[in-house]
Design a protein around this motif. Structure first.
Motif, PDB file in Angstrom:
ATOM      1  N   MET A  41      13.060   6.306  10.967  1.00 52.06           N
ATOM      2  CA  MET A  41      12.424   4.506  11.128  1.00 52.06           C
ATOM      3  C   MET A  41      10.801   5.142  11.330  1.00 52.06           C
ATOM      4  SD  MET A  41      14.743   2.165  11.447  1.00 52.06           S
ATOM      5  CE  MET A  41      15.856   1.992  11.959  1.00 52.06           C
ATOM      6  N   CYS A  44       9.910   4.987   7.447  1.00 52.77           N
ATOM      7  CA  CYS A  44      10.145   3.419   6.939  1.00 52.77           C
ATOM      8  C   CYS A  44       8.727   2.569   8.083  1.00 52.77           C
ATOM      9  CB  CYS A  44      11.056   2.949   7.675  1.00 52.77           C
ATOM     10  SG  CYS A  44      12.555   3.337   6.314  1.00 52.77           S
ATOM     11  N   ASP A  45       8.050   3.154   8.555  1.00 52.17           N
ATOM     12  CA  ASP A  45       6.776   2.575   8.973  1.00 52.17           C
ATOM     13  C   ASP A  45       5.688   2.311   8.424  1.00 52.17           C
ATOM     14  OD1 ASP A  45       8.345   2.156  11.269  1.00 52.17           O
ATOM     15  OD2 ASP A  45       7.201   3.946  12.454  1.00 52.17           O
ATOM     16  N   ASN A 112       4.566  -2.623   9.641  1.00 48.36           N
ATOM     17  CA  ASN A 112       5.579  -2.609  10.033  1.00 48.36           C
ATOM     18  C   ASN A 112       6.116  -1.505  10.496  1.00 48.36           C
ATOM     19  OD1 ASN A 112       7.991  -3.140   9.612  1.00 48.36           O
ATOM     20  ND2 ASN A 112       8.953  -2.628   7.428  1.00 48.36           N
ATOM     21  N   ALA A 113       6.388  -1.531  11.940  1.00 46.14           N
ATOM     22  CA  ALA A 113       6.704  -0.501  12.732  1.00 46.14           C
ATOM     23  C   ALA A 113       8.186  -1.187  13.872  1.00 46.14           C
ATOM     24  CB  ALA A 113       6.279  -0.703  13.833  1.00 46.14           C
ATOM     25  N   HIS A 114       8.615   0.236  13.544  1.00 41.58           N
ATOM     26  CA  HIS A 114      10.086   0.042  13.180  1.00 41.58           C
ATOM     27  C   HIS A 114      10.867   0.708  15.124  1.00 41.58           C
ATOM     28  CE1 HIS A 114      10.370  -0.056   9.535  1.00 41.58           C
ATOM     29  NE2 HIS A 114      11.940  -0.348   9.663  1.00 41.58           N
ATOM     30  N   TYR A 115      10.978  -0.432  15.910  1.00 38.56           N
ATOM     31  CA  TYR A 115      11.268  -0.039  17.266  1.00 38.56           C
ATOM     32  C   TYR A 115      12.873   0.304  18.049  1.00 38.56           C
ATOM     33  CZ  TYR A 115       6.535  -1.718  18.163  1.00 38.56           C
ATOM     34  OH  TYR A 115       5.784  -1.442  17.840  1.00 38.56           O
ATOM     35  N   HIS A 134      17.210  -2.716  16.938  1.00 35.22           N
ATOM     36  CA  HIS A 134      16.044  -2.359  16.559  1.00 35.22           C
ATOM     37  C   HIS A 134      15.305  -3.499  15.888  1.00 35.22           C
ATOM     38  CE1 HIS A 134      15.998  -2.633  12.301  1.00 35.22           C
ATOM     39  NE2 HIS A 134      14.799  -2.339  12.302  1.00 35.22           N
ATOM     40  N   GLN A 136      11.132  -4.878  14.124  1.00 34.43           N
ATOM     41  CA  GLN A 136      10.305  -4.550  13.289  1.00 34.43           C
ATOM     42  C   GLN A 136       9.262  -5.976  13.225  1.00 34.43           C
ATOM     43  OE1 GLN A 136      12.762  -3.845   9.749  1.00 34.43           O
ATOM     44  NE2 GLN A 136      11.047  -3.422   9.192  1.00 34.43           N
ATOM     45  N   TRP A 138       5.928  -7.613  11.295  1.00 34.45           N
ATOM     46  CA  TRP A 138       5.522  -7.654   9.879  1.00 34.45           C
ATOM     47  C   TRP A 138       4.369  -8.186   9.885  1.00 34.45           C
ATOM     48  CZ3 TRP A 138       9.337  -5.981   5.442  1.00 34.45           C
ATOM     49  CH2 TRP A 138      10.475  -5.038   5.563  1.00 34.45           C
ATOM     50  N   ARG A 148      11.932  -9.235  12.975  1.00 36.35           N
ATOM     51  CA  ARG A 148      12.806  -8.813  12.112  1.00 36.35           C
ATOM     52  C   ARG A 148      13.973  -8.373  13.729  1.00 36.35           C
ATOM     53  NH1 ARG A 148      15.065  -9.052   6.974  1.00 36.35           N
ATOM     54  NH2 ARG A 148      13.136  -9.375   5.223  1.00 36.35           N
ATOM     55  N   SER A 149      14.969  -8.642  13.561  1.00 37.22           N
ATOM     56  CA  SER A 149      16.346  -7.780  14.106  1.00 37.22           C
ATOM     57  C   SER A 149      17.279  -7.291  14.006  1.00 37.22           C
ATOM     58  CB  SER A 149      15.886  -8.383  15.952  1.00 37.22           C
ATOM     59  OG  SER A 149      16.813  -7.660  16.435  1.00 37.22           O
TER      60      SER A 149
END
Length: 196
Positions: A41, A44-45, A112-115, A134, A136, A138, A148-149
């Motif tokens: 993740m 991918c940020d 774009n950040a993934h949580y 997760h 994110q 955008w 997005r989830s």
């Protein structure tokens, strides 16, 4: 004459050590799986926070180090079937990522950040499965923004050298929601978080 009750026998030191070692092995495996997923993740940020990443091809190389050669990357469900499809094997997964980062995007992706949340990891010897949800955000250069989830159902395997790698990334959409135009008022053009 009455029988004297006997105390339950205690496990031998060897058995106790074996049990403790098995429990430690599971905990170490869970931690390794968690680190692999978090690193995926992280890579991918956007902007990519990994120091020294020269370009998106280098980013893809680092991501591919996390996968086994026979891995699968797939989007499933009514929304992700058509959007992501299924890539089988390292070459196909690399092409999947090249399709995302390999071409100049217009509008460009600025953020774009993934949580990751709702983690559940199950270890079975040299294999494991991890479930996460997760989210994110955008943000694109034209000011368009969305959230997005998705749910993740990923599998992992311990390789011969003891390294845990991803054998399957499986993602299913939970929702995609538009955000207000230019919803983020402050965001970095590059990450310096880990720079020395």
């Amino acid at each position: 004459m009455t029988d004297t009750p006997t105390a339950p026998s205690s496990p031998s030191s060897e058995a106790l050590l074996r049990t403790l070692q098995e429990r430690v092995d599971v905990l170490e495996a869970e931690a390794a799986v968690r680190r692999v997923q978090a690193r995926y993740m992280f890579l991918c940020d956007t902007p990519c926070p990994e120091p020294g990443v020269r370009d998106d091809q280098h980013r893809i190389d680092l991501i591919m180090e996390l996968y086994t050669d026979d891995a699968v990357w797939e989007g499933v469900g009514e929304y992700y079937d058509d959007q992501f499809g299924r890539a089988v094997g390292a070459d196909a997964i690399r092409r999947h990522f090249q399709g995302f980062w390999g071409e100049k995007q217009d509008p460009a992706l600025l953020l774009n950040a993934h949580y990751l949340t709702s983690e559940h990891i199950e270890v079975d010897g040299d294999t494991a499965r991890g479930l996460w949800i997760h989210m994110q955000p955008w943000l694109f250069s034209d000011g368009r923004s969305l959230l997005r989830s998705s749910r993740l159902n990923n599998t992992f395997r311990r390789t011969d050298d003891g390294t845990w790698k991803i054998t399957r990334t499986r993602t299913e959409n939970v929702f995609v929601a538009p955000l207000p135009h230019e919803f983020a008022e402050a965001y970095p053009a590059a990450s310096v978080l880990l720079a020395e």
